[in-house]
Design a protein around this motif. Sequence first.
Motif, PDB file in Angstrom:
ATOM      1  N   ARG A  44       0.637  -0.939   0.327  1.00  0.00           N
ATOM      2  CA  ARG A  44       0.072   0.026  -0.168  1.00  0.00           C
ATOM      3  C   ARG A  44       1.050   1.712  -0.084  1.00  0.00           C
ATOM      4  NH1 ARG A  44      -4.847   1.833  -0.340  1.00  0.00           N
ATOM      5  NH2 ARG A  44      -5.543  -0.589  -0.012  1.00  0.00           N
ATOM      6  N   LEU A  45       0.902   2.000  -1.170  1.00  0.00           N
ATOM      7  CA  LEU A  45       1.615   3.667  -1.265  1.00  0.00           C
ATOM      8  C   LEU A  45       1.076   4.677  -0.653  1.00  0.00           C
ATOM      9  CD1 LEU A  45       2.304   3.102  -5.084  1.00  0.00           C
ATOM     10  CD2 LEU A  45       3.092   2.284  -2.573  1.00  0.00           C
ATOM     11  N   ARG A  46       1.601   5.304   0.670  1.00  0.00           N
ATOM     12  CA  ARG A  46       1.707   6.324   1.375  1.00  0.00           C
ATOM     13  C   ARG A  46       1.752   7.500   1.131  1.00  0.00           C
ATOM     14  NH1 ARG A  46      -0.085   2.005   3.524  1.00  0.00           N
ATOM     15  NH2 ARG A  46      -1.109   1.102   5.590  1.00  0.00           N
ATOM     16  N   PRO A  47       1.226   8.691   0.622  1.00  0.00           N
ATOM     17  CA  PRO A  47       1.209   9.894   0.666  1.00  0.00           C
ATOM     18  C   PRO A  47       2.808   9.997   1.413  1.00  0.00           C
ATOM     19  CG  PRO A  47      -0.624  10.105   1.178  1.00  0.00           C
ATOM     20  CD  PRO A  47      -0.237   8.588   1.761  1.00  0.00           C
ATOM     21  N   GLY A  48       4.021  10.967   0.702  1.00  0.00           N
ATOM     22  CA  GLY A  48       5.434  11.120   1.030  1.00  0.00           C
ATOM     23  C   GLY A  48       6.016   9.960   1.195  1.00  0.00           C
ATOM     24  N   GLN A  49       5.937   8.613   0.992  1.00  0.00           N
ATOM     25  CA  GLN A  49       7.854   7.388   0.739  1.00  0.00           C
ATOM     26  C   GLN A  49       7.151   7.914  -0.446  1.00  0.00           C
ATOM     27  OE1 GLN A  49       4.483   4.090   0.258  1.00  0.00           O
ATOM     28  NE2 GLN A  49       5.356   3.727   2.466  1.00  0.00           N
ATOM     29  N   LYS A  50       8.869   7.092  -0.958  1.00  0.00           N
ATOM     30  CA  LYS A  50      10.001   7.205  -2.210  1.00  0.00           C
ATOM     31  C   LYS A  50       9.818   6.517  -2.143  1.00  0.00           C
ATOM     32  CE  LYS A  50      12.574  11.476  -0.750  1.00  0.00           C
ATOM     33  NZ  LYS A  50      13.822  12.264  -0.624  1.00  0.00           N
ATOM     34  N   VAL A  51       9.081   5.921  -3.286  1.00  0.00           N
ATOM     35  CA  VAL A  51       8.536   5.232  -4.167  1.00  0.00           C
ATOM     36  C   VAL A  51       9.330   4.785  -5.843  1.00  0.00           C
ATOM     37  CG1 VAL A  51       7.019   3.192  -4.717  1.00  0.00           C
ATOM     38  CG2 VAL A  51       7.291   4.005  -2.744  1.00  0.00           C
ATOM     39  N   VAL A  98      17.317   2.607  -3.218  1.00  0.00           N
ATOM     40  CA  VAL A  98      18.134   2.881  -4.740  1.00  0.00           C
ATOM     41  C   VAL A  98      18.021   4.103  -4.295  1.00  0.00           C
ATOM     42  CG1 VAL A  98      17.883   3.340  -7.060  1.00  0.00           C
ATOM     43  CG2 VAL A  98      16.727   1.281  -6.223  1.00  0.00           C
ATOM     44  N   LYS A  99      19.807   4.923  -5.156  1.00  0.00           N
ATOM     45  CA  LYS A  99      19.324   6.359  -5.013  1.00  0.00           C
ATOM     46  C   LYS A  99      19.557   6.013  -7.210  1.00  0.00           C
ATOM     47  CE  LYS A  99      22.003   7.260  -1.355  1.00  0.00           C
ATOM     48  NZ  LYS A  99      22.169   8.178  -0.269  1.00  0.00           N
ATOM     49  N   ILE A 100      18.471   7.642  -7.401  1.00  0.00           N
ATOM     50  CA  ILE A 100      18.304   7.764  -8.134  1.00  0.00           C
ATOM     51  C   ILE A 100      19.565   9.210  -8.316  1.00  0.00           C
ATOM     52  CG2 ILE A 100      16.922   8.830  -9.606  1.00  0.00           C
ATOM     53  CD1 ILE A 100      14.816   7.124  -8.670  1.00  0.00           C
ATOM     54  N   GLY A 122      17.593  11.932  -1.379  1.00  0.00           N
ATOM     55  CA  GLY A 122      17.023  10.291  -0.355  1.00  0.00           C
ATOM     56  C   GLY A 122      17.337   9.008  -1.595  1.00  0.00           C
ATOM     57  N   THR A 123      16.743   8.273  -0.968  1.00  0.00           N
ATOM     58  CA  THR A 123      17.308   7.044  -0.801  1.00  0.00           C
ATOM     59  C   THR A 123      15.213   6.347  -1.824  1.00  0.00           C
ATOM     60  OG1 THR A 123      18.521   6.111   0.601  1.00  0.00           O
ATOM     61  CG2 THR A 123      17.474   4.467  -0.827  1.00  0.00           C
ATOM     62  N   TYR A 124      14.765   5.683  -2.819  1.00  0.00           N
ATOM     63  CA  TYR A 124      13.872   5.853  -3.390  1.00  0.00           C
ATOM     64  C   TYR A 124      13.950   3.942  -2.610  1.00  0.00           C
ATOM     65  CZ  TYR A 124      12.629   9.732  -4.591  1.00  0.00           C
ATOM     66  OH  TYR A 124      12.266  10.639  -4.795  1.00  0.00           O
ATOM     67  N   THR A 125      12.633   3.304  -2.409  1.00  0.00           N
ATOM     68  CA  THR A 125      12.369   2.205  -2.276  1.00  0.00           C
ATOM     69  C   THR A 125      11.329   1.574  -3.976  1.00  0.00           C
ATOM     70  OG1 THR A 125      12.264   2.149  -0.170  1.00  0.00           O
ATOM     71  CG2 THR A 125      10.846   0.699  -0.393  1.00  0.00           C
ATOM     72  N   VAL A 126      12.092   0.118  -4.392  1.00  0.00           N
ATOM     73  CA  VAL A 126      11.415  -0.517  -4.827  1.00  0.00           C
ATOM     74  C   VAL A 126       9.846  -0.211  -4.467  1.00  0.00           C
ATOM     75  CG1 VAL A 126      11.354  -2.155  -6.497  1.00  0.00           C
ATOM     76  CG2 VAL A 126      13.376  -1.319  -6.148  1.00  0.00           C
ATOM     77  N   ARG A 127       8.872  -0.403  -5.069  1.00  0.00           N
ATOM     78  CA  ARG A 127       7.719  -1.015  -4.247  1.00  0.00           C
ATOM     79  C   ARG A 127       6.763  -1.306  -5.754  1.00  0.00           C
ATOM     80  NH1 ARG A 127       8.750  -3.578   0.395  1.00  0.00           N
ATOM     81  NH2 ARG A 127       9.130  -1.660   2.304  1.00  0.00           N
TER      82      ARG A 127
END
Length: 136
Positions: A59-66, A84-86, A91-96
């Motif tokens: 479940r995606l939630r506002p504010g997440q880095k996805v 993952v760094k882009i 910041g760091t993003y998460t594969v979801r």
Amino acid sequence: MMKQTLRNSVFFMIAFFAAAVSLNASAKVQKSMTVDATAYNSVPGQTDDDPWVAAWNNRLRPGQKVIAVSRDLEKHGLTNGAKVKIEGLPGTYTVRDRMNKRFKNRIDVWMEKDIKKARQWGKKKLKISWVRPKKK
């Protein structure tokens, strides 16, 4: 005295072996590659039935880095939960999430419901980096 020395030697060997196995099991490999980067939103027409639930049932939630990844990137360790760094993004993003199988060598940055921001983002070639567990 001899028994105590033998016990200490055996204990030391067991501790050394356990530490070596532990270090090897936690060994990681830094990976990076250049990919096409686009953006997507949690709105009907860009997602499945529930725009707030990603492909692996997260479940995606506002504010997440996805991000979502094309399926060909999964073999490189970019699977559910990978960090993952882009290039160019803080910041760091998460594969979801994962993309339709028609896409190759591509990530999709999640921009919640901000369609205008996603369109302004467009399509870019960016370097991404992540750490994956070392293959045994």
